[in-house]
Design a protein around this motif. Structure first.
Motif, PDB file in Angstrom:
ATOM      1  N   VAL A 265      11.595   4.761  -7.338  1.00  0.00           N
ATOM      2  CA  VAL A 265      11.381   5.982  -7.855  1.00  0.00           C
ATOM      3  C   VAL A 265      10.824   6.884  -6.719  1.00  0.00           C
ATOM      4  O   VAL A 265      10.921   7.957  -6.346  1.00  0.00           O
ATOM      5  N   LEU A 266       9.702   6.153  -5.983  1.00  0.00           N
ATOM      6  CA  LEU A 266       8.967   6.818  -4.944  1.00  0.00           C
ATOM      7  C   LEU A 266       9.965   7.098  -3.803  1.00  0.00           C
ATOM      8  O   LEU A 266      10.113   8.490  -3.174  1.00  0.00           O
ATOM      9  N   HIS A 267      10.849   6.415  -3.335  1.00  0.00           N
ATOM     10  CA  HIS A 267      12.081   6.752  -2.259  1.00  0.00           C
ATOM     11  C   HIS A 267      12.904   7.727  -2.735  1.00  0.00           C
ATOM     12  O   HIS A 267      13.242   8.479  -1.776  1.00  0.00           O
ATOM     13  N   HIS A 268      13.258   7.548  -3.821  1.00  0.00           N
ATOM     14  CA  HIS A 268      14.189   8.775  -4.321  1.00  0.00           C
ATOM     15  C   HIS A 268      13.596  10.163  -4.470  1.00  0.00           C
ATOM     16  O   HIS A 268      14.154  11.162  -4.087  1.00  0.00           O
TER      17      HIS A 268
ATOM     18  N   SER B  96       9.009   7.116   3.076  1.00  0.00           N
ATOM     19  CA  SER B  96       8.238   6.674   1.862  1.00  0.00           C
ATOM     20  C   SER B  96       8.110   5.166   2.011  1.00  0.00           C
ATOM     21  O   SER B  96       7.286   4.573   1.155  1.00  0.00           O
ATOM     22  N   HIS B  97       8.493   4.341   2.910  1.00  0.00           N
ATOM     23  CA  HIS B  97       7.979   3.026   3.197  1.00  0.00           C
ATOM     24  C   HIS B  97       6.465   2.890   3.585  1.00  0.00           C
ATOM     25  O   HIS B  97       5.975   2.014   2.953  1.00  0.00           O
ATOM     26  N   LYS B  98       6.117   3.736   4.442  1.00  0.00           N
ATOM     27  CA  LYS B  98       4.872   3.746   4.682  1.00  0.00           C
ATOM     28  C   LYS B  98       3.694   4.119   3.517  1.00  0.00           C
ATOM     29  O   LYS B  98       2.776   3.445   3.375  1.00  0.00           O
TER      30      LYS B  98
ATOM     31  N   TRP C  85       4.535   3.865   0.327  1.00  0.00           N
ATOM     32  CA  TRP C  85       4.770   2.515  -0.787  1.00  0.00           C
ATOM     33  C   TRP C  85       4.038   1.481  -0.131  1.00  0.00           C
ATOM     34  O   TRP C  85       3.222   0.742  -1.018  1.00  0.00           O
ATOM     35  N   HIS C  86       3.783   1.138   1.017  1.00  0.00           N
ATOM     36  CA  HIS C  86       2.937   0.075   1.670  1.00  0.00           C
ATOM     37  C   HIS C  86       1.529   0.250   1.024  1.00  0.00           C
ATOM     38  O   HIS C  86       1.031  -0.591   0.608  1.00  0.00           O
ATOM     39  N   ILE C  87       1.050   1.443   1.370  1.00  0.00           N
ATOM     40  CA  ILE C  87      -0.360   1.780   1.225  1.00  0.00           C
ATOM     41  C   ILE C  87      -0.700   1.759  -0.464  1.00  0.00           C
ATOM     42  O   ILE C  87      -1.658   0.878  -0.898  1.00  0.00           O
ATOM     43  N   PHE C  88       0.273   2.216  -1.175  1.00  0.00           N
ATOM     44  CA  PHE C  88       0.285   2.137  -2.646  1.00  0.00           C
ATOM     45  C   PHE C  88       0.202   0.642  -3.027  1.00  0.00           C
ATOM     46  O   PHE C  88      -0.556   0.274  -4.102  1.00  0.00           O
ATOM     47  N   ASN C  89       1.247   0.145  -2.778  1.00  0.00           N
ATOM     48  CA  ASN C  89       1.376  -1.333  -3.049  1.00  0.00           C
ATOM     49  C   ASN C  89       0.195  -1.997  -2.852  1.00  0.00           C
ATOM     50  O   ASN C  89      -0.225  -3.100  -3.720  1.00  0.00           O
TER      51      ASN C  89
END
Length: 198
Positions: free
Chosen positions: A91-94, A184-186, A188-192
């Protein structure tokens, strides 16, 4: 102006909503007028009024459209249906890709807040609540799968995720070069790392 032939009501309403999204994205909320919509769709102003009696009804249609797009995005995600984090990552990437129009929701929210109309406020609040509930549901699956720490406040995490998407889309709309929009990968890494307790 090239006038388009008459179309079924559902098709024409969809065209008007898409045109409204495009006008807001390209020129800002102040440019969302019946005249601009008519020119963008290629119909008369009267044709717009046949489908939406006012700008308020167009904003209500945009709110409904935001809801539908969110549901479609989550339903169509190609990933492990039991993995809350896999779904949220996709969802984030999109949603933060520069080519998407999801940032329109921020401008609709701002307009509704300034407008002061109780009906639109209730519609927007219901939409935001629905978004947060769907995000929280995915985080709950993540807890069940051991992907999300049981110590995480899921409501707060859902709000952070929702705000992340809105913030990036706002920066994208204004053309900020201070933030790597679309990376978005960066994000996502922080959120994850935050929700998983890594």
């Amino acid at each position: 102006m090239v006038v388009r032939p008459r179309r079924p009501t559902s098709v024409r309403r969809r065209e008007i909503i898409e045109a409204a999204r495009a006008v807001i994205t390209e020129h800002g909320m102040q440019s969302l007028t019946i005249g601009n919509l008519a020119r963008t769709v290629g119909v008369s102003e009267g044709a717009i009024y046949r489908h939406f009696s006012s700008k308020k009804r167009i904003l209500a249609g945009l709110i409904e459209d935001i809801d539908l797009r969110l549901i479609e995005r989550i339903d169509l995600i190609d990933g492990d249906p039991d993995s809350g984090l896999t779904r949220l990552e996709q969802v984030l990437h999109h949603n933060v890709a520069p080519s998407t129009l999801t940032g329109v929701s921020f401008f609709v929210i701002a307009e509704v807040l300034m407008n002061g109309d109780d009906e639109l406020r209730q519609l927007m609040q219901a939409s935001i609540d629905k978004h947060l509930t769907m995000i929280e549901a995915q985080l709950t699956v993540g807890v069940q799968k051991g992907e999300v720490s049981g110590d995480v406040d899921l409501k707060a995490a859902a709000l952070q995720f929702y705000g992340l998407i809105q913030a990036v889309n706002t920066l994208n709309h204004f053309g900020s070069e201070e933030f790597p929009v679309g990376d978005s990968h960066k994000l996502w890494h922080i959120f994850n790392c935050g929700v998983s307790g890594l």
